[in-house]
Design a protein around this motif. Structure first.
Motif, PDB file in Angstrom:
ATOM      1  N   VAL A  83     -35.189 -20.768 -17.209  1.00  0.00           N
ATOM      2  CA  VAL A  83     -35.140 -20.543 -18.654  1.00  0.00           C
ATOM      3  C   VAL A  83     -34.204 -19.370 -18.900  1.00  0.00           C
ATOM      4  O   VAL A  83     -34.431 -18.253 -18.426  1.00  0.00           O
ATOM      5  CB  VAL A  83     -36.530 -20.239 -19.222  1.00  0.00           C
ATOM      6  N   VAL A  84     -33.126 -19.631 -19.634  1.00  0.00           N
ATOM      7  CA  VAL A  84     -32.121 -18.614 -19.925  1.00  0.00           C
ATOM      8  C   VAL A  84     -32.073 -18.355 -21.422  1.00  0.00           C
ATOM      9  O   VAL A  84     -31.814 -19.271 -22.211  1.00  0.00           O
ATOM     10  CB  VAL A  84     -30.724 -19.042 -19.418  1.00  0.00           C
ATOM     11  N   ILE A  85     -32.347 -17.126 -21.801  1.00  0.00           N
ATOM     12  CA  ILE A  85     -32.209 -16.705 -23.194  1.00  0.00           C
ATOM     13  C   ILE A  85     -30.785 -16.193 -23.349  1.00  0.00           C
ATOM     14  O   ILE A  85     -30.409 -15.172 -22.782  1.00  0.00           O
ATOM     15  CB  ILE A  85     -33.227 -15.603 -23.553  1.00  0.00           C
ATOM     16  N   ASP A  86     -29.999 -16.923 -24.107  1.00  0.00           N
ATOM     17  CA  ASP A  86     -28.562 -16.669 -24.212  1.00  0.00           C
ATOM     18  C   ASP A  86     -28.280 -15.885 -25.490  1.00  0.00           C
ATOM     19  O   ASP A  86     -28.317 -16.430 -26.588  1.00  0.00           O
ATOM     20  CB  ASP A  86     -27.830 -18.019 -24.209  1.00  0.00           C
ATOM     21  N   ALA A  87     -27.970 -14.594 -25.323  1.00  0.00           N
ATOM     22  CA  ALA A  87     -27.742 -13.722 -26.480  1.00  0.00           C
ATOM     23  C   ALA A  87     -26.271 -13.407 -26.709  1.00  0.00           C
ATOM     24  O   ALA A  87     -25.936 -12.597 -27.565  1.00  0.00           O
ATOM     25  CB  ALA A  87     -28.513 -12.416 -26.297  1.00  0.00           C
ATOM     26  N   ALA A 116     -26.897 -11.076 -21.560  1.00  0.00           N
ATOM     27  CA  ALA A 116     -26.312 -10.276 -22.645  1.00  0.00           C
ATOM     28  C   ALA A 116     -25.071  -9.563 -22.122  1.00  0.00           C
ATOM     29  O   ALA A 116     -25.005  -8.341 -22.064  1.00  0.00           O
ATOM     30  CB  ALA A 116     -27.339  -9.278 -23.172  1.00  0.00           C
ATOM     31  N   VAL A 117     -24.099 -10.365 -21.708  1.00  0.00           N
ATOM     32  CA  VAL A 117     -22.839  -9.847 -21.179  1.00  0.00           C
ATOM     33  C   VAL A 117     -21.705 -10.380 -22.039  1.00  0.00           C
ATOM     34  O   VAL A 117     -21.893 -11.332 -22.808  1.00  0.00           O
ATOM     35  CB  VAL A 117     -22.632 -10.277 -19.707  1.00  0.00           C
ATOM     36  N   PRO A 118     -20.503  -9.783 -21.948  1.00  0.00           N
ATOM     37  CA  PRO A 118     -19.365 -10.346 -22.684  1.00  0.00           C
ATOM     38  C   PRO A 118     -19.184 -11.824 -22.359  1.00  0.00           C
ATOM     39  O   PRO A 118     -19.298 -12.232 -21.196  1.00  0.00           O
ATOM     40  CB  PRO A 118     -18.185  -9.502 -22.184  1.00  0.00           C
ATOM     41  N   TYR A 119     -18.894 -12.609 -23.369  1.00  0.00           N
ATOM     42  CA  TYR A 119     -18.893 -14.061 -23.194  1.00  0.00           C
ATOM     43  C   TYR A 119     -17.843 -14.539 -22.186  1.00  0.00           C
ATOM     44  O   TYR A 119     -18.022 -15.561 -21.530  1.00  0.00           O
ATOM     45  CB  TYR A 119     -18.690 -14.744 -24.550  1.00  0.00           C
ATOM     46  N   LYS A 120     -16.774 -13.780 -22.030  1.00  0.00           N
ATOM     47  CA  LYS A 120     -15.743 -14.184 -21.070  1.00  0.00           C
ATOM     48  C   LYS A 120     -16.262 -14.177 -19.634  1.00  0.00           C
ATOM     49  O   LYS A 120     -15.643 -14.781 -18.742  1.00  0.00           O
ATOM     50  CB  LYS A 120     -14.527 -13.260 -21.188  1.00  0.00           C
TER      51      LYS A 120
END
Length: 231
Positions: A109-113, A88-92
């Motif tokens: 396993v990565v939950i991509d928020a 949960a970080v800035p997409y850049k």
């Protein structure tokens, strides 16, 4: 036979794996609005949560507030700690995050928020617009079992609706790996929501920021109808 028994008695005791396999542990990379919100919900549900940032010392107040089930450190430590990892970080930051943690991400396993915002994320946001956010996340988090989840609404909506009486708020998820999807379903449910599997990772575009499927507070049947998911 006696020799065999004697040899067995000399062997070291086998470790007890059952407890570690069932322990609820998750790493959260990015302890801002969405990471902090979900971390609180998972701790409430009995999870151990490892919050991470480039400056883990800044997370001390959060960890102290949340108690013994919370800890803080680096992204690498969070990946090693968790049975799954929420990003949960800035997409850049995704390209650099993926490069620096390539080995740790393998089979994780990565939950991509994350969401891509043009004004903040620049060229990476252009890439998302061209190729779709599911494909771009898979590219930069190469080797991980990526599931898109918790990106389809503002964190305040999650705060307001977590664990509400039936019908619970639905959270759309999308991914390619069945086991990773099952992990995501459990995490969504334990946070107090109803998971709705929309499809493979490419289907995440249907609930990405800016899409018609973004920003809704709906029950599972309503969300399935909105996104065209078969009941």
């Amino acid at each position: 036979m006696l020799a065999l028994l004697a040899g067995m008695l000399l062997l070291p005791a086998l470790p007890a794996f059952a407890q570690s396999e069932t322990t609820k542990k998750i790493g959260i990379i990015g302890a801002g609005n969405i990471g902090g919100t979900l971390g609180r919900l998972w701790i409430k549900a009995g999870y151990e949560v490892f919050f991470a940032s480039r400056h883990p010392e800044e997370l001390k107040p959060l960890v102290e507030e949340l108690g013994p089930k919370a800890r803080a450190g680096t992204p690498a430590e969070a990946m090693a700690f968790g049975n799954a990892v929420l990003i949960a970080v800035p997409y850049k930051a995704y390209p650099e995050l993926g490069r620096e943690n390539a080995a740790a991400l393998k089979n994780k396993v990565v939950i991509d928020a994350g969401n891509a915002v043009k004004a903040r994320d620049g060229a990476v946001a252009d890439e998302v617009e061209r190729d779709g956010i599911g494909a771009v996340s898979a590219k930069y988090l190469a080797g991980a079992h990526v599931v898109r989840a918790f990106n389809a609404a503002n964190y305040k909506i999650f705060q307001k609706n977590a664990g509400r009486p039936e019908p619970r708020m639905a959270v759309p998820i999308a991914g390619n790996d069945p086991k990773a999807l099952e992990t995501a379903r459990t995490l969504v449910s334990d946070a107090g929501f109803d998971p709705v599997v929309v499809g493979e990772l490419k289907a995440a575009d249907t609930f990405a920021m800016g899409s018609p499927g973004f920003g809704h507070d709906l029950s599972a049947p309503e969300l399935k109808q909105k996104l065209g998911v078969k009941p």
